[in-house]
Design an enzyme around this catalytic site. Structure first.
Site, PDB file in Angstrom:
ATOM      1  N   ASP A 147     -13.251   1.338  -2.684  1.00 54.10           N
ATOM      2  CA  ASP A 147     -12.974   0.411  -1.575  1.00 54.10           C
ATOM      3  C   ASP A 147     -13.947  -0.740  -1.766  1.00 54.10           C
ATOM      4  OD1 ASP A 147     -12.383  -0.815   1.029  1.00 54.10           O
ATOM      5  OD2 ASP A 147     -11.591   1.146   1.594  1.00 54.10           O
TER       6      ASP A 147
ATOM      7  N   ASP B  20     -13.584  -4.884  -5.601  1.00 53.86           N
ATOM      8  CA  ASP B  20     -12.463  -5.627  -5.021  1.00 53.86           C
ATOM      9  C   ASP B  20     -11.231  -5.435  -5.896  1.00 53.86           C
ATOM     10  OD1 ASP B  20     -10.657  -7.436  -4.030  1.00 53.86           O
ATOM     11  OD2 ASP B  20     -12.085  -9.106  -3.922  1.00 53.86           O
TER      12      ASP B  20
ATOM     13  N   ASN C 297      -3.943   4.113  -2.081  1.00 57.31           N
ATOM     14  CA  ASN C 297      -3.761   4.032  -0.624  1.00 57.31           C
ATOM     15  C   ASN C 297      -4.171   2.676  -0.043  1.00 57.31           C
ATOM     16  OD1 ASN C 297      -4.026   5.088   2.336  1.00 57.31           O
ATOM     17  ND2 ASN C 297      -6.093   4.433   1.771  1.00 57.31           N
TER      18      ASN C 297
ATOM     19  N   SER D  13       5.634   2.409   2.965  1.00 62.24           N
ATOM     20  CA  SER D  13       5.737   2.280   4.423  1.00 62.24           C
ATOM     21  C   SER D  13       7.196   2.483   4.803  1.00 62.24           C
ATOM     22  CB  SER D  13       5.292   0.881   4.855  1.00 62.24           C
ATOM     23  OG  SER D  13       5.672   0.635   6.197  1.00 62.24           O
TER      24      SER D  13
ATOM     25  N   TYR E  53       4.551  -8.320   3.901  1.00 59.79           N
ATOM     26  CA  TYR E  53       4.134  -6.911   3.942  1.00 59.79           C
ATOM     27  C   TYR E  53       5.315  -6.007   3.576  1.00 59.79           C
ATOM     28  CZ  TYR E  53       2.222  -2.483   5.640  1.00 59.79           C
ATOM     29  OH  TYR E  53       1.785  -1.180   5.733  1.00 59.79           O
TER      30      TYR E  53
ATOM     31  N   LYS F 164       5.764  -3.551   0.250  1.00 62.21           N
ATOM     32  CA  LYS F 164       5.935  -2.099   0.387  1.00 62.21           C
ATOM     33  C   LYS F 164       7.254  -1.643  -0.261  1.00 62.21           C
ATOM     34  CE  LYS F 164       2.023  -1.132   2.168  1.00 62.21           C
ATOM     35  NZ  LYS F 164       1.054  -0.304   1.410  1.00 62.21           N
TER      36      LYS F 164
ATOM     37  N   VAL G 163       0.543   4.101  12.298  1.00 62.62           N
ATOM     38  CA  VAL G 163      -0.583   5.032  12.245  1.00 62.62           C
ATOM     39  C   VAL G 163      -1.774   4.408  12.963  1.00 62.62           C
ATOM     40  CG1 VAL G 163      -1.969   6.509  10.740  1.00 62.62           C
ATOM     41  CG2 VAL G 163       0.222   5.621   9.908  1.00 62.62           C
TER      42      VAL G 163
ATOM     43  N   THR H 180      -4.890   3.367  12.993  1.00 63.56           N
ATOM     44  CA  THR H 180      -5.996   3.020  12.079  1.00 63.56           C
ATOM     45  C   THR H 180      -6.457   1.595  12.385  1.00 63.56           C
ATOM     46  OG1 THR H 180      -4.648   1.939  10.398  1.00 63.56           O
ATOM     47  CG2 THR H 180      -4.853   4.343  10.234  1.00 63.56           C
TER      48      THR H 180
HETATM   49  P1  NAD Z   1      -7.041   0.334   6.871  1.00 66.51           P
HETATM   50  O1  NAD Z   1      -7.110  -1.139   7.050  1.00 66.51           O
HETATM   51  O2  NAD Z   1      -7.768   1.219   7.806  1.00 66.51           O
HETATM   52  O3  NAD Z   1      -7.488   0.725   5.380  1.00 66.51           O
HETATM   53  C1  NAD Z   1      -7.124  -0.041   4.251  1.00 66.51           C
HETATM   54  C2  NAD Z   1      -8.300  -0.014   3.274  1.00 66.51           C
HETATM   55  O4  NAD Z   1      -7.937  -0.774   2.102  1.00 66.51           O
HETATM   56  C3  NAD Z   1      -9.563  -0.665   3.875  1.00 66.51           C
HETATM   57  O5  NAD Z   1     -10.656   0.237   3.845  1.00 66.51           O
HETATM   58  C4  NAD Z   1      -9.782  -1.876   3.019  1.00 66.51           C
HETATM   59  O6  NAD Z   1     -11.145  -2.211   2.814  1.00 66.51           O
HETATM   60  C5  NAD Z   1      -9.096  -1.475   1.693  1.00 66.51           C
HETATM   61  N1  NAD Z   1      -8.788  -2.692   0.946  1.00 66.51           N
HETATM   62  C6  NAD Z   1      -8.028  -3.739   1.381  1.00 66.51           C
HETATM   63  N2  NAD Z   1      -8.100  -4.738   0.486  1.00 66.51           N
HETATM   64  C7  NAD Z   1      -8.910  -4.322  -0.525  1.00 66.51           C
HETATM   65  C8  NAD Z   1      -9.379  -4.926  -1.711  1.00 66.51           C
HETATM   66  N3  NAD Z   1      -9.048  -6.178  -2.060  1.00 66.51           N
HETATM   67  N4  NAD Z   1     -10.191  -4.213  -2.516  1.00 66.51           N
HETATM   68  C9  NAD Z   1     -10.562  -2.952  -2.178  1.00 66.51           C
HETATM   69  N5  NAD Z   1     -10.153  -2.321  -1.057  1.00 66.51           N
HETATM   70  C10 NAD Z   1      -9.336  -3.009  -0.236  1.00 66.51           C
HETATM   71  O7  NAD Z   1      -5.496   0.654   6.864  1.00 66.51           O
HETATM   72  P2  NAD Z   1      -4.697   2.043   6.857  1.00 66.51           P
HETATM   73  O8  NAD Z   1      -3.794   2.008   8.009  1.00 66.51           O
HETATM   74  O9  NAD Z   1      -5.585   3.215   6.642  1.00 66.51           O
HETATM   75  O10 NAD Z   1      -3.785   1.787   5.573  1.00 66.51           O
HETATM   76  C11 NAD Z   1      -3.755   2.627   4.427  1.00 66.51           C
HETATM   77  C12 NAD Z   1      -2.399   2.413   3.752  1.00 66.51           C
HETATM   78  O11 NAD Z   1      -1.366   2.858   4.622  1.00 66.51           O
HETATM   79  C13 NAD Z   1      -2.087   0.948   3.443  1.00 66.51           C
HETATM   80  O12 NAD Z   1      -1.479   0.854   2.166  1.00 66.51           O
HETATM   81  C14 NAD Z   1      -1.105   0.572   4.522  1.00 66.51           C
HETATM   82  O13 NAD Z   1      -0.264  -0.490   4.147  1.00 66.51           O
HETATM   83  C15 NAD Z   1      -0.357   1.872   4.704  1.00 66.51           C
HETATM   84  N6  NAD Z   1       0.364   1.989   5.978  1.00 66.51           N
HETATM   85  C16 NAD Z   1      -0.315   1.909   7.160  1.00 66.51           C
HETATM   86  C17 NAD Z   1       0.403   1.999   8.352  1.00 66.51           C
HETATM   87  C18 NAD Z   1      -0.290   1.894   9.696  1.00 66.51           C
HETATM   88  O14 NAD Z   1       0.412   1.789  10.728  1.00 66.51           O
HETATM   89  N7  NAD Z   1      -1.600   1.921   9.773  1.00 66.51           N
HETATM   90  C19 NAD Z   1       1.787   2.193   8.327  1.00 66.51           C
HETATM   91  C20 NAD Z   1       2.441   2.284   7.105  1.00 66.51           C
HETATM   92  C21 NAD Z   1       1.709   2.189   5.924  1.00 66.51           C
END
Ligand code: NAD
Length: 244
Positions: A36, A51, A78, A130, A144, A148, A177, A179
């Site tokens: 991360d 990154d 993820n 997603s 987005y 996906k 979710v 988060t």
């Molecule tokens: P989150 O924002 O809590 O976590 C995403 C993580 O990705 C963060 O810790 C962030 O630092 C990291 N990240 C982003 N850009 C980065 C980069 N350039 N380099 C390194 N790390 C990077 O979000 P989440 O809800 O836990 O999402 C996890 C996955 O689930 C994602 O792919 C998201 O699209 C997917 N998702 C989430 C939901 C929801 O409702 N939360 C729904 C469907 C899918």
């Protein structure tokens, strides 16, 4: 599920779903390398901060995980970002960020990981797509949803193309979710996240939106031998909320 002896790489490990995946994998016996931008907040067996927009970092993550853990059996792509708005309100920077994190980074990581995993007998890759990346994209999130859909399609293709190497590649497709990704969106739009999450839960047949562990458990299933005959599957985890 027993992951004793398995070595895993998890991206987005400091986020909501990522941290749940890491905790559950480690509780089940796996050694986990976490990736991360900042990984200090996550207990892990190896820390590989960076990154994902940096091409050489993404290309090098599988080898770095092998170096740190002595092998690589599981990759969980993820990490993700969400950009809001229709195409007409989308900047070049939004495009580069969304494509870079949601599509290009997992492409680079898979491309690097597959030959290395094949050499050592195979393994499992789970990508995070997603519910909005399939037949039913949501409104006002054009980039987005498109990214996906792209990672979902890539998963299906890679699932077919690399099964013969003993590598199973599948995706989990969550609906909403609880988060930071979802909650920060509510905050930006001026809503109280707790109230908004509770209200959103009323639209889900199970009566609540997902918690990170609800998604992590399905990711672990796809990464485990219990899913040994699954390749290229897109598994929706939606609490019964219709997506089309
Ligand atoms: P989150 O924002 O809590 O976590 C995403 C993580 O990705 C963060 O810790 C962030 O630092 C990291 N990240 C982003 N850009 C980065 C980069 N350039 N380099 C390194 N790390 C990077 O979000 P989440 O809800 O836990 O999402 C996890 C996955 O689930 C994602 O792919 C998201 O699209 C997917 N998702 C989430 C939901 C929801 O409702 N939360 C729904 C469907 C899918």
């Amino acid at each position: 599920m027993d992951f004793q002896g398995k070595r895993a790489l998890v991206t987005g490990a400091a986020g909501g779903i990522g941290a749940a995946i890491v905790n559950r994998l480690r509780a089940a016996g796996a050694q986990v390398a976490v990736a991360d931008r900042m990984t200090d907040s996550v207990d892990a067996d190896a820390h590989l901060p960076g990154d994902l927009l940096n091409e050489s970092y993404a290309d090098g993550l599988p080898a770095a995980a092998i170096e740190a853990l002595g092998g690589l059996d599981i990759v969980i792509n993820n990490a993700g970002v969400i950009t809001r708005g229709p195409v007409t309100e989308t900047s070049d920077a939004d495009w580069q960020l969304s494509m870079g994190v949601n599509v290009e980074a997992p492409f680079r990581i898979c491309r690097a990981a597959i030959p290395l995993m094949a050499e050592s007998g195979g393994g499992a890759i789970v990508n995070t797509a997603s519910c909005w990346g399939g037949k039913a994209p949501g409104p006002n999130h054009a980039l987005y949803c498109m990214t996906k859909a792209a990672i979902a399609s890539l998963t299906q293709c890679m699932g077919m193309d690399h099964a013969h190497q003993g590598i199973r590649i599948n995706a989990v497709c969550p609906n909403e979710v609880n988060t930071p990704m979802l909650r920060s969106g509510f905050e930006k739009r001026g809503f109280d996240p707790d109230t908004a999450v509770a209200k959103l839960g009323q639209s889900v047949p199970l009566g609540r939106i997902a918690e990170p562990d609800d998604i992590a458990d399905v990711v672990l299933f796809l990464a485990s031998d219990a899913a040994r005959y699954m390749c290229g599957a897109l598994v929706e985890v939606n609490g019964g909320k219709p997506v089309s």
